[in-house]
Design an enzyme around this catalytic site. Structure first.
Site, PDB file in Angstrom:
ATOM      1  N   LYS A 116       0.834  -1.205   0.000  1.00  0.00           N
ATOM      2  CA  LYS A 116       0.000   0.000   0.000  1.00  0.00           C
ATOM      3  C   LYS A 116       0.867   1.254   0.000  1.00  0.00           C
ATOM      4  O   LYS A 116       0.530   2.252  -0.624  1.00  0.00           O
ATOM      5  CB  LYS A 116      -0.891   0.002   1.235  1.00  0.00           C
ATOM      6  CG  LYS A 116      -2.069  -0.962   1.184  1.00  0.00           C
ATOM      7  CD  LYS A 116      -2.994  -0.620   2.362  1.00  0.00           C
ATOM      8  CE  LYS A 116      -4.107  -1.566   2.689  1.00  0.00           C
ATOM      9  NZ  LYS A 116      -4.545  -2.638   1.971  1.00  0.00           N
ATOM     10  N   GLU A 200      -2.127   7.229   8.100  1.00  0.00           N
ATOM     11  CA  GLU A 200      -2.845   8.275   7.354  1.00  0.00           C
ATOM     12  C   GLU A 200      -3.965   8.875   8.177  1.00  0.00           C
ATOM     13  O   GLU A 200      -4.344   8.354   9.227  1.00  0.00           O
ATOM     14  CB  GLU A 200      -3.351   7.740   6.006  1.00  0.00           C
ATOM     15  CG  GLU A 200      -4.371   6.638   6.109  1.00  0.00           C
ATOM     16  CD  GLU A 200      -4.725   6.044   4.738  1.00  0.00           C
ATOM     17  OE1 GLU A 200      -3.884   6.032   3.819  1.00  0.00           O
ATOM     18  OE2 GLU A 200      -5.870   5.580   4.605  1.00  0.00           O
ATOM     19  N   HIS A 235     -13.892  -3.612   9.004  1.00  0.00           N
ATOM     20  CA  HIS A 235     -13.273  -3.133   7.761  1.00  0.00           C
ATOM     21  C   HIS A 235     -13.416  -4.125   6.625  1.00  0.00           C
ATOM     22  O   HIS A 235     -12.674  -4.085   5.650  1.00  0.00           O
ATOM     23  CB  HIS A 235     -11.784  -2.787   7.965  1.00  0.00           C
ATOM     24  CG  HIS A 235     -11.560  -1.709   8.976  1.00  0.00           C
ATOM     25  ND1 HIS A 235     -12.013  -0.421   8.805  1.00  0.00           N
ATOM     26  CD2 HIS A 235     -10.950  -1.738  10.179  1.00  0.00           C
ATOM     27  CE1 HIS A 235     -11.690   0.294   9.857  1.00  0.00           C
ATOM     28  NE2 HIS A 235     -11.047  -0.478  10.719  1.00  0.00           N
ATOM     29  N   ARG A 291      -6.918  -8.095  -8.911  1.00  0.00           N
ATOM     30  CA  ARG A 291      -7.617  -9.381  -9.102  1.00  0.00           C
ATOM     31  C   ARG A 291      -9.096  -9.081  -9.307  1.00  0.00           C
ATOM     32  O   ARG A 291      -9.532  -7.940  -9.187  1.00  0.00           O
ATOM     33  CB  ARG A 291      -7.455 -10.239  -7.853  1.00  0.00           C
ATOM     34  CG  ARG A 291      -7.874  -9.473  -6.593  1.00  0.00           C
ATOM     35  CD  ARG A 291      -7.904 -10.327  -5.357  1.00  0.00           C
ATOM     36  NE  ARG A 291      -7.947  -9.545  -4.139  1.00  0.00           N
ATOM     37  CZ  ARG A 291      -9.029  -9.056  -3.560  1.00  0.00           C
ATOM     38  NH1 ARG A 291     -10.222  -9.235  -4.120  1.00  0.00           N
ATOM     39  NH2 ARG A 291      -8.969  -8.362  -2.449  1.00  0.00           N
TER      40      ARG A 291
HETATM   41  P1  ADP Z   1     -10.906  -6.516  -0.160  1.00  0.00           P
HETATM   42  O1  ADP Z   1      -9.565  -7.179  -0.100  1.00  0.00           O
HETATM   43  O2  ADP Z   1     -10.813  -5.087  -0.497  1.00  0.00           O
HETATM   44  O3  ADP Z   1     -11.786  -6.808   1.011  1.00  0.00           O
HETATM   45  P2  ADP Z   1     -12.821  -8.159  -1.542  1.00  0.00           P
HETATM   46  O4  ADP Z   1     -13.980  -7.542  -0.930  1.00  0.00           O
HETATM   47  O5  ADP Z   1     -12.907  -8.559  -2.980  1.00  0.00           O
HETATM   48  O6  ADP Z   1     -11.593  -7.175  -1.431  1.00  0.00           O
HETATM   49  O7  ADP Z   1     -12.453  -9.406  -0.653  1.00  0.00           O
HETATM   50  C1  ADP Z   1     -11.448 -10.307  -0.987  1.00  0.00           C
HETATM   51  C2  ADP Z   1     -11.065 -11.062   0.243  1.00  0.00           C
HETATM   52  O8  ADP Z   1     -12.155 -11.860   0.661  1.00  0.00           O
HETATM   53  C3  ADP Z   1      -9.939 -12.001   0.005  1.00  0.00           C
HETATM   54  O9  ADP Z   1      -8.695 -11.386   0.242  1.00  0.00           O
HETATM   55  C4  ADP Z   1     -10.229 -13.119   0.976  1.00  0.00           C
HETATM   56  O10 ADP Z   1      -9.639 -12.881   2.234  1.00  0.00           O
HETATM   57  C5  ADP Z   1     -11.708 -13.100   1.160  1.00  0.00           C
HETATM   58  N1  ADP Z   1     -12.469 -14.157   0.465  1.00  0.00           N
HETATM   59  C6  ADP Z   1     -13.805 -14.129   0.288  1.00  0.00           C
HETATM   60  N2  ADP Z   1     -14.229 -15.239  -0.309  1.00  0.00           N
HETATM   61  C7  ADP Z   1     -13.180 -16.002  -0.543  1.00  0.00           C
HETATM   62  C8  ADP Z   1     -12.989 -17.277  -1.164  1.00  0.00           C
HETATM   63  N3  ADP Z   1     -13.991 -18.006  -1.665  1.00  0.00           N
HETATM   64  N4  ADP Z   1     -11.755 -17.756  -1.231  1.00  0.00           N
HETATM   65  C9  ADP Z   1     -10.743 -17.044  -0.738  1.00  0.00           C
HETATM   66  N5  ADP Z   1     -10.857 -15.852  -0.158  1.00  0.00           N
HETATM   67  C10 ADP Z   1     -12.052 -15.322  -0.056  1.00  0.00           C
HETATM   68  P1  ADP Z   2      -7.805  -3.721   2.906  1.00  0.00           P
HETATM   69  O1  ADP Z   2      -6.588  -4.021   2.114  1.00  0.00           O
HETATM   70  O2  ADP Z   2      -7.836  -4.403   4.196  1.00  0.00           O
HETATM   71  O3  ADP Z   2      -9.032  -3.834   2.074  1.00  0.00           O
HETATM   72  P2  ADP Z   2      -8.141  -0.812   2.625  1.00  0.00           P
HETATM   73  O4  ADP Z   2      -7.027   0.153   2.601  1.00  0.00           O
HETATM   74  O5  ADP Z   2      -8.799  -1.107   1.337  1.00  0.00           O
HETATM   75  O6  ADP Z   2      -7.626  -2.151   3.314  1.00  0.00           O
HETATM   76  O7  ADP Z   2      -9.232  -0.278   3.680  1.00  0.00           O
HETATM   77  C1  ADP Z   2     -10.286  -1.084   4.117  1.00  0.00           C
HETATM   78  C2  ADP Z   2     -11.389  -0.236   4.737  1.00  0.00           C
HETATM   79  O8  ADP Z   2     -10.903   0.518   5.867  1.00  0.00           O
HETATM   80  C3  ADP Z   2     -11.977   0.815   3.831  1.00  0.00           C
HETATM   81  O9  ADP Z   2     -12.984   0.285   3.006  1.00  0.00           O
HETATM   82  C4  ADP Z   2     -12.518   1.834   4.820  1.00  0.00           C
HETATM   83  O10 ADP Z   2     -13.756   1.420   5.348  1.00  0.00           O
HETATM   84  C5  ADP Z   2     -11.506   1.799   5.932  1.00  0.00           C
HETATM   85  N1  ADP Z   2     -10.486   2.861   5.742  1.00  0.00           N
HETATM   86  C6  ADP Z   2      -9.345   2.749   5.039  1.00  0.00           C
HETATM   87  N2  ADP Z   2      -8.652   3.895   5.065  1.00  0.00           N
HETATM   88  C7  ADP Z   2      -9.362   4.772   5.811  1.00  0.00           C
HETATM   89  C8  ADP Z   2      -9.164   6.124   6.237  1.00  0.00           C
HETATM   90  N3  ADP Z   2      -8.077   6.822   5.907  1.00  0.00           N
HETATM   91  N4  ADP Z   2     -10.113   6.710   7.012  1.00  0.00           N
HETATM   92  C9  ADP Z   2     -11.218   6.019   7.378  1.00  0.00           C
HETATM   93  N5  ADP Z   2     -11.450   4.746   7.031  1.00  0.00           N
HETATM   94  C10 ADP Z   2     -10.543   4.109   6.256  1.00  0.00           C
END
Ligand code: ADP
Ligand code: ADP
Ligand code: MG
Length: 667
Positions: A116, A200, A235, A291
């Protein structure tokens, strides 16, 4: 186009990729762990290769075993799904080295977006807006604390290698920084093998808005509308929609441009998602997921595109035939049905899906990788299904999804189904754009304990039980003394009378009944009611008449209980404690006290000779980090205890032998 594809994943995403691959005429190859030998994705594949024991680290995360399986089966392409190896550049490289097409971006694009912190530096250079923060290499705690003070509290500490909401800590004031930093680093090290963090500004009430991009290897990069995934617990997303609602057109266009700029900055090819956080009309880059994402079906619904088909076409070198975003139609909302306990901090739950009925109908799509009878184990993600509704407008989609969730039935494993229903029923959900604070703001409503069962629900349960008894085929003549024979009440005692005992809202409710030619007279809470009913076509659908009022009800039977749904009012699980209700035999394994998962016995809470009540915890089994309390399925006496604390148990292994209470309740 390839002729075959291996899916290096499991569950609903493996099933979903196979569905498209099969329609495209590709041979479908599954890999699976020992725990998944009987899984739906395996049953669906043309070929399936076992790659190791249940823990993902010994199966779905083993690059060399998956490559070996691909070579053995002659797979021409590998689709990584999400989670597991999907964002691992070493896996993409291993595919390339083996001459197999990786259905995703290049290893270099993954690397550029993988951290990140580094990704943010790159995005800043590409002119993509960022949340004010620190994403440098120097991880000296005193420097990070200084940066936090400069940014201004509250701040958010994030694992640079993070994902799935792990390694994230909100710090409200300076005093809490050092400890939060330490715990975020420790979690990041444990989850990702990388302790580095970024700091952040923590936005107080933002929205999570993201853009699906699709890029071919000929230079075309498209933004496909927008998605809103603001409703999250820990989150992690649980409700997602497309397009992002209540968004000014100018902002939507700017988000699309920023997403395309982000993708182009790393030479991105294939499907990916650029995530933003937005407040008011300002938005900031958060990360790019290199992905396909869990929530891709909502974009498919409104664009009419099959994103997996396009992933495969792009990976095989095809050109995107459309120069701009395809025309959009309507609105789509997805909910993630997860095995978890919302009222216990959304803790994951495990068990066997003794009932698993998914909704159908116009505008409804269900993606799942499990069937009734399957086990939900502690080894993998807790998501068991995604339910997606598509409608002409957002209100239509909400209405469709609400009735779809009313038709959804899961038993045997705790899920967030009631919480999802409650979320959609919160008036603010329909009225305005939800923020990431939605669940915190509406917690009382979303996690509200169920309302006590109203009289109509209790009487609907009574009607369904008697109806089922009347419809049961006559018991075997070899056993004339069987209580199952006495299907019309205890005529032996003169009038056809009996007392039916129900369990609801944590208490036992006695319902004295007198049989009539049509229906029964039932006494409930001191009042006599004329109760009659008729079946209404569909399985479990009834018209229930109580005195002079008739209304619809759905009553679904499971071992020892029924689930009553009164349209528009709610649903209640009502236990049936009655000699005539077949407590065994109608569902296999009824009175068996078995472990639904492999694990270790944490404690045994009963002894031979104990008289136990249905629902009483007998044994606690511990698997991974989850404790599973295994309860008596029926009232009875403990006849044998087969395990002791500390024992390892296999899935399906019998733990306790219960002698069910006999039909002695003849009042
Ligand atoms: P984010 O990483 O922003 O939450 P997604 O909402 O697309 O993105 O969620 C992906 C994550 O959900 C994966 O990193 C994994 O941890 C989890 N996940 C959900 N369903 C599955 C699955 N069938 N197999 C593996 N991982 C899954
Ligand atoms: P991950 O890789 O776990 O998906 P993200 O960086 O996509 O991590 O953040 C996941 C969630 O955390 C976001 O969808 C949001 O709800 C919250 N979040 C991330 N950054 C911030 C921020 N700077 N301020 C408030 N909420 C945040
Ligand atoms: Mg994210």
């Amino acid at each position: 186009m390839f002729r075959s594809v291996l899916v290096a994943n499991r569950g609903e995403i493996a099933v979903r990729v196979f569905r498209t691959a099969r329609a495209m005429g590709l041979r479908c190859i599954a890999v699976h762990s020992e725990a998944d030998a009987g899984a739906m994705h395996v049953a669906m594949a043309d070929e399936a290769i076992a790659i190791g024991p249940a823990p993902a680290s010994e199966s779905y995360l083993r690059v060399e075993r998956i490559i070996e399986a691909a070579k053995r089966t002659g797979a021409e392409a590998i689709h990584p799904g999400y989670g597991f190896l999907s964002e691992n550049p070493l896996f993409a490289e291993a595919c390339a080295a083996a001459g197999i097409a990786f259905v995703g971006p290049s290893a270099s694009a993954m690397r550029a977006m993988g951290g990140k912190a580094a990704a943010k530096a790159l995005m800043a250079a590409a002119g993509v807006p960022l949340v004010p923060g620190y994403h440098g290499e120097d991880q000296e705690p005193s420097l990070l604390a200084e940066e936090a003070a400069r940014i201004g509290y509250p701040v958010l500490i994030k694992a640079s290698a993070g994902g799935g909401g792990r390694g994230m800590r909100v710090v409200e004031r300076e005093g809490g920084f050092a400890e939060a930093l330490w715990s975020a680093q420790r979690e990041a090290e444990a989850a990702f093998g990388d302790h580095r963090v970024l700091v952040e500004k923590y936005l107080a009430r933002p929205r999570h808005i993201e853009v699906q991009v699709l890029a071919d290897s000929h230079g075309a990069t498209l933004a496909l509308s927008s998605r809103d995934c603001s409703i999250q617990r820990r989150h992690q997303k649980i409700v997602e929609e497309a397009p992002a609602p209540f968004l000014p057109d100018a902002m939507r266009a700017a988000l699309g441009e920023a997403a395309v700029a982000a993708a182009k900055a790393v030479g991105y090819v294939n499907a990916g998602t650029v995530e933003f956080i937005a407040e008011g009309d300002r938005f900031f880059f958060m990360e790019m997921n290199t992905r396909l994402q869990v929530e891709h079906p909502v974009t498919e619904a409104i664009t009419g595109l099959d994103l997996v088909a396009w992933q495969l076409r792009i990976a095989s070198g095809e050109k995107l035939p459309f120069g701009a975003e395809p025309s959009l139609s309507g609105h789509a909302i997805e909910v993630r049905l997860c095995a978890e306990e919302p009222r216990a901090g959304w803790r994951p739950a495990v068990g066997r899906l003794s009932r698993f009925v998914m909704p159908e109908g116009e505008g409804i799509r269900v993606d799942t990788g499990v069937r009734e009878g399957d086990a939900v184990t502690p080894f993998y993600d807790s998501m068991v299904a995604k339910i997606i509704a598509h409608g002409a407008t957002r209100d239509d989609a909400i209405a469709r999804l609400r009735s779809a969730l009313d038709a959804t039935e899961v038993d045997g494993v705790a899920t967030n189904l009631d919480a999802l229903r409650a979320i959609l029923a919160v008036p603010a959900f329909a009225a305005a754009a939800p923020a990431t604070t939605f669940l915190a703001e509406h917690e009382a409503q979303v996690l509200a304990p169920p309302r006590p069962a109203p009289k109509r629900a209790l009487l609907a349960a009574v009607a369904a039980v008697i109806d089922a008894e009347r419809r049961q085929p006559a018991a075997s003549a070899a056993d004339p003394a069987s209580p199952w024979e006495m299907r019309e009440g205890w005529r032996l005692f003169g009038a056809a009378r009996r007392v039916l005992r129900l369990h609801a809202d944590g208490r036992e409710i006695e319902v004295p009944l007198a049989y009539r030619s049509a229906g029964v007279m039932a006494r409930l809470e001191g009042e006599e009611h004329a109760l009659s009913w008729r079946r209404d076509g569909r399985d479990g659908a009834f018209r229930i008449r109580i005195d002079d009022t008739e209304a619809a009800a759905t009553v679904l039977r499971s071992p020892g209980a029924v689930t009553v749904t009164l349209p528009g009012q709610g649903r209640w699980r009502i236990g049936i404690v009655d000699a005539l209700e077949p407590a065994r035999g109608d569902v296999a394994g009824d009175d068996r006290v078995a472990s639904p998962i492999p694990g270790r016995v944490a404690s045994v809470q009963c002894a031979v000779g104990d008289v136990v009540a249905r629902g009483q915890v007998l044994v606690v089994v511990e698997a991974m980090k989850t404790e599973l309390r295994i309860a008596a399925p029926v009232d009875g006496t403990v006849a044998r205890v087969d395990v002791a604390a500390g024992d390892q148990v296999e899935e399906g292994m019998e733990l306790v032998l219960l002698e069910p209470a006999t039909a002695s309740a003849q009042e």
